[in-house]
Design a protein around this motif. Structure first.
Motif, short mmCIF file in Angstrom:
data_model
loop_
_atom_site.label_atom_id
_atom_site.label_comp_id
_atom_site.label_asym_id
_atom_site.label_seq_id
_atom_site.Cartn_x
_atom_site.Cartn_y
_atom_site.Cartn_z
N ASN A 283 0.82 -1.21 0.00
CA ASN A 283 0.00 0.00 0.00
C ASN A 283 0.86 1.26 0.00
O ASN A 283 0.51 2.27 0.62
N LYS A 284 1.98 1.22 -0.66
CA LYS A 284 2.88 2.37 -0.81
C LYS A 284 3.27 2.47 -2.28
O LYS A 284 2.96 1.61 -3.10
N SER A 285 3.95 3.56 -2.63
CA SER A 285 4.36 3.75 -4.01
C SER A 285 5.35 2.65 -4.42
O SER A 285 6.09 2.11 -3.61
N TYR A 286 5.36 2.37 -5.72
CA TYR A 286 6.14 1.25 -6.24
C TYR A 286 7.63 1.45 -6.03
O TYR A 286 8.17 2.55 -6.15
N SER A 287 8.30 0.36 -5.72
CA SER A 287 9.76 0.31 -5.70
C SER A 287 10.19 -1.11 -6.04
O SER A 287 9.38 -2.05 -6.00
N LEU A 288 11.46 -1.27 -6.38
CA LEU A 288 11.96 -2.59 -6.74
C LEU A 288 11.85 -3.57 -5.57
O LEU A 288 11.49 -4.74 -5.74
N GLN A 289 12.14 -3.10 -4.35
CA GLN A 289 12.06 -3.98 -3.18
C GLN A 289 10.63 -4.44 -2.92
O GLN A 289 10.38 -5.60 -2.59
N ILE A 290 9.68 -3.51 -3.07
CA ILE A 290 8.27 -3.88 -2.87
C ILE A 290 7.88 -4.96 -3.86
O ILE A 290 7.20 -5.94 -3.52
N CYS A 291 8.31 -4.81 -5.09
CA CYS A 291 7.97 -5.80 -6.12
C CYS A 291 8.58 -7.16 -5.79
O CYS A 291 7.91 -8.20 -5.90
N LEU A 292 9.85 -7.19 -5.39
CA LEU A 292 10.51 -8.46 -5.10
C LEU A 292 9.87 -9.16 -3.91
O LEU A 292 9.61 -10.38 -3.94
N HIS A 293 9.60 -8.41 -2.83
CA HIS A 293 8.98 -9.02 -1.65
C HIS A 293 7.56 -9.49 -1.96
O HIS A 293 7.14 -10.56 -1.50
N SER A 294 6.81 -8.69 -2.72
CA SER A 294 5.45 -9.09 -3.07
C SER A 294 5.44 -10.32 -3.96
O SER A 294 4.58 -11.20 -3.82
N CYS A 295 6.38 -10.37 -4.88
CA CYS A 295 6.48 -11.53 -5.78
C CYS A 295 6.81 -12.80 -4.99
O CYS A 295 6.21 -13.86 -5.24
N PHE A 296 7.74 -12.70 -4.05
CA PHE A 296 8.07 -13.88 -3.24
C PHE A 296 6.90 -14.32 -2.39
O PHE A 296 6.62 -15.52 -2.25
N GLN A 297 6.19 -13.34 -1.81
CA GLN A 297 5.05 -13.69 -0.96
C GLN A 297 3.95 -14.37 -1.79
O GLN A 297 3.31 -15.33 -1.33
N LYS A 298 3.75 -13.89 -3.01
CA LYS A 298 2.76 -14.52 -3.88
C LYS A 298 3.17 -15.96 -4.20
O LYS A 298 2.33 -16.87 -4.18
N ALA A 299 4.44 -16.17 -4.51
CA ALA A 299 4.93 -17.52 -4.78
C ALA A 299 4.83 -18.40 -3.54
O ALA A 299 4.55 -19.60 -3.64
N MET A 300 5.02 -17.80 -2.36
CA MET A 300 4.91 -18.55 -1.11
C MET A 300 3.48 -19.06 -0.90
O MET A 300 3.26 -20.22 -0.55
N VAL A 301 2.52 -18.19 -1.14
CA VAL A 301 1.12 -18.58 -0.96
C VAL A 301 0.73 -19.65 -1.97
O VAL A 301 0.03 -20.62 -1.64
N GLU A 302 1.18 -19.51 -3.22
CA GLU A 302 0.83 -20.48 -4.25
C GLU A 302 1.50 -21.83 -4.03
O GLU A 302 0.89 -22.87 -4.28
N SER A 303 2.75 -21.83 -3.56
CA SER A 303 3.50 -23.08 -3.42
C SER A 303 3.27 -23.76 -2.08
O SER A 303 3.19 -24.99 -2.01
#
Length: 655
Positions: free
Chosen positions: A387-407
């Motif tokens: 819920n903050k403006s985009y940054s590379l770290q936000i994208c990487l952490h969000s991507c990992f969390q999404k993969a964590m939930v799916e896997s």
């Protein structure tokens, strides 16, 4: 059957007409015509030069010029998408950034001991078993109670292991028995190869709950690292089961953490700080967060006009197994950015005055096609969980969390929850630890695809920090200062604070020079076309009209000739096949006479006016006589009459 006079004359013209230009019958004649008529001098010199050596030299020079043109134009095209960097420095009143402060110890140990009692007891047993540590031999701040711990079954499944002689034989901490284990070994510390004492190798084993033969061994050359990693693994499992409201009460309040506050020479208090809960650092407090759409600014640089706070660290209430250093962590960031304390936070030392001077820089990069950055992150197929403006770290952490939930079927504790997901814990997700470690291994090796999907932001703000440390408080002022701070803290005068519980922090602008780094296109379309024209004129004395001419001749006309030849062959084949089927022989002699020298002229296209003027005179030959009609009223007296009717088609010879 004899041909009609008009058709015979047309055939005669086509037979003797030297066709050139786009109607040339062959590609070689087309190229010759082009070289004689083009404005590019090199091509013309190839045709008109006498002598093989001179012609060869002109061919070599022309081909070299064409190669240089192609090379230079390719360089111009590649440089077209390059950008030049400009730096602008301006002096102005600057907005003060957000400053987030966290205690290194996330939760008060005295409040957490009921939740961590069984984990702490297992950790102490490991220290006593592996290293002979006991409370009587080492200073322990407090005894760990035998509270209603959560996770005895977990400790049985994931105990600490001691490896013997780099073999698969290990000693199980929980049972004290030796056993053989199988699984892929992951060394979490690269210095293991230099370890001379095998007794130092400690780790733990994680197995797939659905397939016990699928296991991974995590080993450490340092016992401290092994115990801390094992402790954090179980710690996250326990904290994931505690409600957020309870965790906020177990952590530090603003009154607990902040003793004094000054900004721009004026006093401030906890109302200027906004609390947010960080999973790994507990309650953190952000100064000038812009929560009420109001952002503080400063008009003067220097330490007197920045943020000045004194923090109460309370070292005695630290968790001895979770953290091994004391102090606070801070991060300077924009109001719209998420503070990644665990990644880029700066640690503040206790019993010291830490001064942090800032230089502000705004950067702006060009997006596609100049660079692979994103403006807002809307084009990135990863949901922003922060819920903050985009940054590379936000994208990487969000991507990992999404993969964590799916896997793994649940979310990792250290990152925000996606919609509809819940944090992993061993009771509901017995396989999450093994799944998390294997997934994290793939993430580090860039096998999840997150590093390929996520991009840098095109616009970002940066505060370059310069840190200096001084002893604080001084020996001569320590006594009275600590007593006054103890009084401000609400304690009695006879119990003053310890200086190792305090940290003095100053954050300020060293100057008010705002540096703006921007990228601008190095080339425009006008410059690109001008450079193209310069290269064409330099090497081939050519212009845009010559380029159009080249396209017309080498592509349109050449293609037309090739297609016309193919059509003639197909037509000839079809006529031959048709005549064979009809049993009528093909009049081959007549076809050969028509356009034998110019096969392209079997069509009915009339010659142009200019080429018709160059028509050569026909050879003397008797004109064919016209057969007499069936009736006797008309008579063709002689062939001379036909000569007088068409004087423009006959030679001017004697009659």
């Amino acid at each position: 059957a004899a041909m009609a006079p008009g058709r015979k004359i047309t055939a005669k013209i086509k037979k003797t007409l030297p066709v050139t230009g786009p109607q040339a019958p062959t590609l070689s004649e087309l190229m010759k015509w082009y070289c004689l008529n083009t404005n590019t001098h090199g091509c013309r010199r190839i045709v008109v030069s006498r002598g093989r050596l001179r012609r060869f030299i002109w061919i070599l020079l022309t081909l070299s010029a064409v190669g240089l043109i192609l090379w230079q134009c390719a360089e111009l095209l590649m440089n077209y998408y390059s950008a030049s960097v400009s730096v602008t420095v301006q002096f102005q009143k600057l907005s003060f950034p957000a400053v987030t402060i966290c205690n290194i110890n996330p939760y008060k140990y005295s409040a957490m001991k009921d939740y961590l009692s069984e984990l702490d007891r297992e950790t102490k047993n490991a220290l006593e078993t592996f290293y002979g540590f006991s409370e009587g031999k080492s200073k322990v701040r407090r005894s760990v109670g035998d509270g209603n711990g959560t996770g005895s079954e977990l400790f049985q499944h994931i105990p600490l292991l001691k490896f013997e002689d780099f073999s698969r034989t290990v000693t199980d901490l929980h049972s004290g028995q030796k056993r053989k284990i199988e699984g892929k070994v992951f060394h979490k510390d690269s210095s293991i190869v230099n370890s001379g004492d095998s007794n130092d190798i400690i780790g733990f084993q994680l197995c797939d709950a659905n397939n016990s033969s699928e296991c991974a061994l995590y080993t450490f050359s340092s016992g401290v690292n092994a115990i801390q990693e094992w402790y954090k693994l179980h710690y996250m499992n326990i904290m994931a089961q505690i409600p957020l409201e309870t965790k906020e009460k177990l952590s530090y309040s603003a009154d607990d953490l902040i003793l004094t506050c000054f900004f721009d020479g004026l006093s401030c208090d906890k109302r200027h700080f906004t609390r947010f809960h960080h999973p790994l650092h507990g309650n953190c407090y952000t100064f000038n967060s812009g929560e009420n759409e109001s952002v503080l600014s400063t008009s003067t640089g220097g330490s007197e006009y920045g943020l000045h706070v004194v923090l109460y660290i309370d070292e005695a209430d630290y968790n001895p197994f979770l953290v091994t250093s004391t102090g606070a962590k801070i991060i300077v960031h924009d109001q719209n950015e998420y503070p990644f304390i665990e990644d880029i936070g700066t640690e503040i030392e206790t019993a010291a005055a830490t001064s942090i001077g800032m230089h502000f820089t705004r950067s702006r990069k060009l997006s596609k096609p100049y660079s692979d950055c994103t403006e807002t992150g809307a084009d990135i197929p990863v949901e922003n969980l922060y819920n903050k403006s985009y940054s590379l770290q936000i994208c990487l952490h969000s991507c990992f969390q999404k993969a964590m939930v799916e896997s793994c079927g649940c979310a990792q504790y250290a990152q925000p929850l996606p919609a509809g997901a819940e944090y992993c814990n061993y009771k509901k997700n017995p396989n999450w630890m093994y799944c998390y470690y294997r997934l994290h291994e793939r993430f580090v090796k860039e096998q999840l695809g997150c590093q390929q999907i996520c991009k840098d932001a095109c616009s970002f703000k940066e505060w370059a920090l310069t840190t200096s440390i001084a002893q604080w408080p001084s020996a001569v002022s320590e006594d009275w200062m600590l007593r006054v701070l103890s009084w401000d803290k609400g304690q009695k005068m006879n119990k003053k604070l310890n200086k190792t519980d305090l940290a003095n922090l100053m954050v300020f602008y060293k100057d008010l020079n705002e540096r703006f780094i921007s990228e601008n296109p190095a080339n425009t379309l006008v410059i690109l076309l001008s450079n193209f024209g310069g290269q064409l004129g330099l090497w081939m004395s050519c212009s845009v009209v010559c380029v159009i001419e080249i396209v017309e001749v080498f592509f349109i006309d050449s293609l037309s000739i090739v297609m016309r030849r193919r059509w003639q062959k197909a037509k000839k084949w079809w006529n031959g096949r048709k005549s064979k089927q009809g049993g009528k022989p093909c009049e081959q002699g007549e076809l050969e006479r028509q356009g034998h020298e110019n096969p392209a002229c079997v069509d009915e296209d009339l010659p142009t006016f200019n080429t018709a003027l160059r028509l050569p005179l026909p050879h003397e030959s008797p004109l064919p006589r016209t057969p007499p009609p069936n009736y006797s009223t008309l008579r063709l007296e002689s062939s001379a009459a036909f000569t007088e009717q068409l004087p423009d088609t006959l030679d001017a010879g004697p009659r």
